[in-house]
Motif scaffolding. Structure first.
Motif, PDB file in Angstrom:
ATOM      1  N   GLY A   1       0.782  -1.222   0.000  1.00 35.04           N
ATOM      2  CA  GLY A   1       0.000   0.000   0.000  1.00 35.04           C
ATOM      3  C   GLY A   1       0.819   1.281   0.000  1.00 35.04           C
ATOM      4  N   LEU A   2       2.025   1.237  -0.532  1.00 31.41           N
ATOM      5  CA  LEU A   2       2.893   2.414  -0.502  1.00 31.41           C
ATOM      6  C   LEU A   2       2.966   3.143  -1.836  1.00 31.41           C
ATOM      7  CD1 LEU A   2       5.777   0.942   1.654  1.00 31.41           C
ATOM      8  CD2 LEU A   2       4.005   2.530   2.367  1.00 31.41           C
ATOM      9  N   GLN A   3       2.223   2.680  -2.817  1.00 28.77           N
ATOM     10  CA  GLN A   3       2.229   3.303  -4.133  1.00 28.77           C
ATOM     11  C   GLN A   3       1.884   4.784  -4.013  1.00 28.77           C
ATOM     12  OE1 GLN A   3       3.089   1.406  -6.775  1.00 28.77           O
ATOM     13  NE2 GLN A   3       3.124   3.181  -8.074  1.00 28.77           N
ATOM     14  N   GLY A   4       2.783   5.653  -4.490  1.00 22.07           N
ATOM     15  CA  GLY A   4       2.541   7.082  -4.472  1.00 22.07           C
ATOM     16  C   GLY A   4       2.825   7.765  -3.144  1.00 22.07           C
TER      17      GLY A   4
ATOM     18  N   LEU B   1      15.435  -0.276  -0.560  1.00 24.90           N
ATOM     19  CA  LEU B   1      15.195  -1.154  -1.708  1.00 24.90           C
ATOM     20  C   LEU B   1      13.809  -1.785  -1.641  1.00 24.90           C
ATOM     21  CD1 LEU B   1      18.690  -2.854  -2.011  1.00 24.90           C
ATOM     22  CD2 LEU B   1      17.687  -1.149  -3.543  1.00 24.90           C
ATOM     23  N   GLN B   2      13.426  -2.255  -0.461  1.00 23.82           N
ATOM     24  CA  GLN B   2      12.108  -2.877  -0.325  1.00 23.82           C
ATOM     25  C   GLN B   2      10.995  -1.859  -0.505  1.00 23.82           C
ATOM     26  OE1 GLN B   2      11.420  -6.241  -0.050  1.00 23.82           O
ATOM     27  NE2 GLN B   2       9.417  -5.419  -0.589  1.00 23.82           N
ATOM     28  N   LEU B   3      11.150  -0.686   0.085  1.00 23.11           N
ATOM     29  CA  LEU B   3      10.142   0.351  -0.061  1.00 23.11           C
ATOM     30  C   LEU B   3       9.983   0.768  -1.521  1.00 23.11           C
ATOM     31  CD1 LEU B   3      11.110   2.431   3.072  1.00 23.11           C
ATOM     32  CD2 LEU B   3       8.904   1.286   2.705  1.00 23.11           C
ATOM     33  N   ALA B   4      11.093   0.873  -2.248  1.00 20.75           N
ATOM     34  CA  ALA B   4      11.026   1.218  -3.669  1.00 20.75           C
ATOM     35  C   ALA B   4      10.300   0.127  -4.447  1.00 20.75           C
ATOM     36  CB  ALA B   4      12.427   1.437  -4.221  1.00 20.75           C
ATOM     37  N   ARG B   5      10.568  -1.126  -4.126  1.00 23.46           N
ATOM     38  CA  ARG B   5       9.868  -2.241  -4.784  1.00 23.46           C
ATOM     39  C   ARG B   5       8.360  -2.167  -4.529  1.00 23.46           C
ATOM     40  NH1 ARG B   5      13.970  -5.547  -2.257  1.00 23.46           N
ATOM     41  NH2 ARG B   5      15.695  -5.645  -3.709  1.00 23.46           N
TER      42      ARG B   5
ATOM     43  N   GLN C   1       7.972   6.522  -3.089  1.00 25.03           N
ATOM     44  CA  GLN C   1       8.958   7.512  -3.513  1.00 25.03           C
ATOM     45  C   GLN C   1       9.866   7.742  -2.315  1.00 25.03           C
ATOM     46  OE1 GLN C   1       9.112   9.003  -6.637  1.00 25.03           O
ATOM     47  NE2 GLN C   1       7.628   7.412  -7.093  1.00 25.03           N
ATOM     48  N   LEU C   2      11.166   7.809  -2.527  1.00 26.95           N
ATOM     49  CA  LEU C   2      12.107   7.883  -1.406  1.00 26.95           C
ATOM     50  C   LEU C   2      12.806   9.228  -1.318  1.00 26.95           C
ATOM     51  CD1 LEU C   2      13.809   4.408  -1.828  1.00 26.95           C
ATOM     52  CD2 LEU C   2      11.849   4.995  -0.398  1.00 26.95           C
ATOM     53  N   MET C   3      13.005   9.670  -0.092  1.00 27.86           N
ATOM     54  CA  MET C   3      13.868  10.812   0.222  1.00 27.86           C
ATOM     55  C   MET C   3      14.927  10.248   1.168  1.00 27.86           C
ATOM     56  SD  MET C   3      11.065  13.795   0.938  1.00 27.86           S
ATOM     57  CE  MET C   3      12.320  14.934   1.451  1.00 27.86           C
ATOM     58  N   LEU C   4      16.191  10.325   0.759  1.00 31.77           N
ATOM     59  CA  LEU C   4      17.271   9.745   1.552  1.00 31.77           C
ATOM     60  C   LEU C   4      18.140  10.838   2.147  1.00 31.77           C
ATOM     61  CD1 LEU C   4      18.308   7.011  -1.025  1.00 31.77           C
ATOM     62  CD2 LEU C   4      16.662   6.813   0.836  1.00 31.77           C
ATOM     63  N   MET C   5      18.498  10.671   3.427  1.00 29.25           N
ATOM     64  CA  MET C   5      19.353  11.641   4.103  1.00 29.25           C
ATOM     65  C   MET C   5      20.510  10.896   4.764  1.00 29.25           C
ATOM     66  SD  MET C   5      16.685  14.307   5.721  1.00 29.25           S
ATOM     67  CE  MET C   5      17.999  15.471   5.942  1.00 29.25           C
ATOM     68  N   ALA C   6      21.696  11.526   4.716  1.00 32.50           N
ATOM     69  CA  ALA C   6      22.876  10.929   5.346  1.00 32.50           C
ATOM     70  C   ALA C   6      23.799  12.035   5.844  1.00 32.50           C
ATOM     71  CB  ALA C   6      23.609  10.044   4.353  1.00 32.50           C
ATOM     72  N   ARG C   7      24.517  11.762   6.912  1.00 35.33           N
ATOM     73  CA  ARG C   7      25.471  12.739   7.448  1.00 35.33           C
ATOM     74  C   ARG C   7      26.736  12.813   6.606  1.00 35.33           C
ATOM     75  NH1 ARG C   7      26.601  11.164  13.490  1.00 35.33           N
ATOM     76  NH2 ARG C   7      26.881   9.250  12.358  1.00 35.33           N
ATOM     77  N   ARG C   8      27.192  11.674   6.135  1.00 35.20           N
ATOM     78  CA  ARG C   8      28.460  11.622   5.414  1.00 35.20           C
ATOM     79  C   ARG C   8      28.245  11.951   3.937  1.00 35.20           C
ATOM     80  NH1 ARG C   8      29.948   5.830   6.432  1.00 35.20           N
ATOM     81  NH2 ARG C   8      27.787   5.642   7.021  1.00 35.20           N
ATOM     82  N   ALA C   9      28.506  13.188   3.575  1.00 36.21           N
ATOM     83  CA  ALA C   9      28.250  13.650   2.202  1.00 36.21           C
ATOM     84  C   ALA C   9      29.136  12.947   1.194  1.00 36.21           C
ATOM     85  CB  ALA C   9      28.458  15.157   2.109  1.00 36.21           C
ATOM     86  N   ARG C  10      30.323  12.531   1.595  1.00 37.62           N
ATOM     87  CA  ARG C  10      31.233  11.892   0.651  1.00 37.62           C
ATOM     88  C   ARG C  10      31.101  10.367   0.626  1.00 37.62           C
ATOM     89  NH1 ARG C  10      36.067  15.356  -0.668  1.00 37.62           N
ATOM     90  NH2 ARG C  10      35.436  17.375   0.111  1.00 37.62           N
TER      91      ARG C  10
END
Length: 50
Positions: A3-6, A24-28, A32-41
């Motif tokens: 039920g995560l479509q859209g 990966l599972q959520l995308a399957r 739609q994903l928004m990803l955040m991380a502290r380590r920019a590199r």
């Protein structure tokens, strides 16, 4: 997960293994994903459905 479509999901700590597996599972499931991380590199892999 179903039920995560859209729906938009924010994942923090996106460079970690658990966050990657969740993303990966959520995308399957159609989210739609928004990803955040502290380590920019940090190595970031992009995958697209389709």
């Amino acid at each position: 997960m179903t039920g995560l479509q859209g729906r938009t999901v924010l994942i923090t700590g996106a460079t970690g293994a658990i966050a990657e597996a969740c993303a990966l599972q959520l995308a399957r499931d159609g989210a739609q994903l928004m990803l955040m991380a502290r380590r920019a590199r940090a190595r970031v892999r992009r995958r697209r459905n389709g």
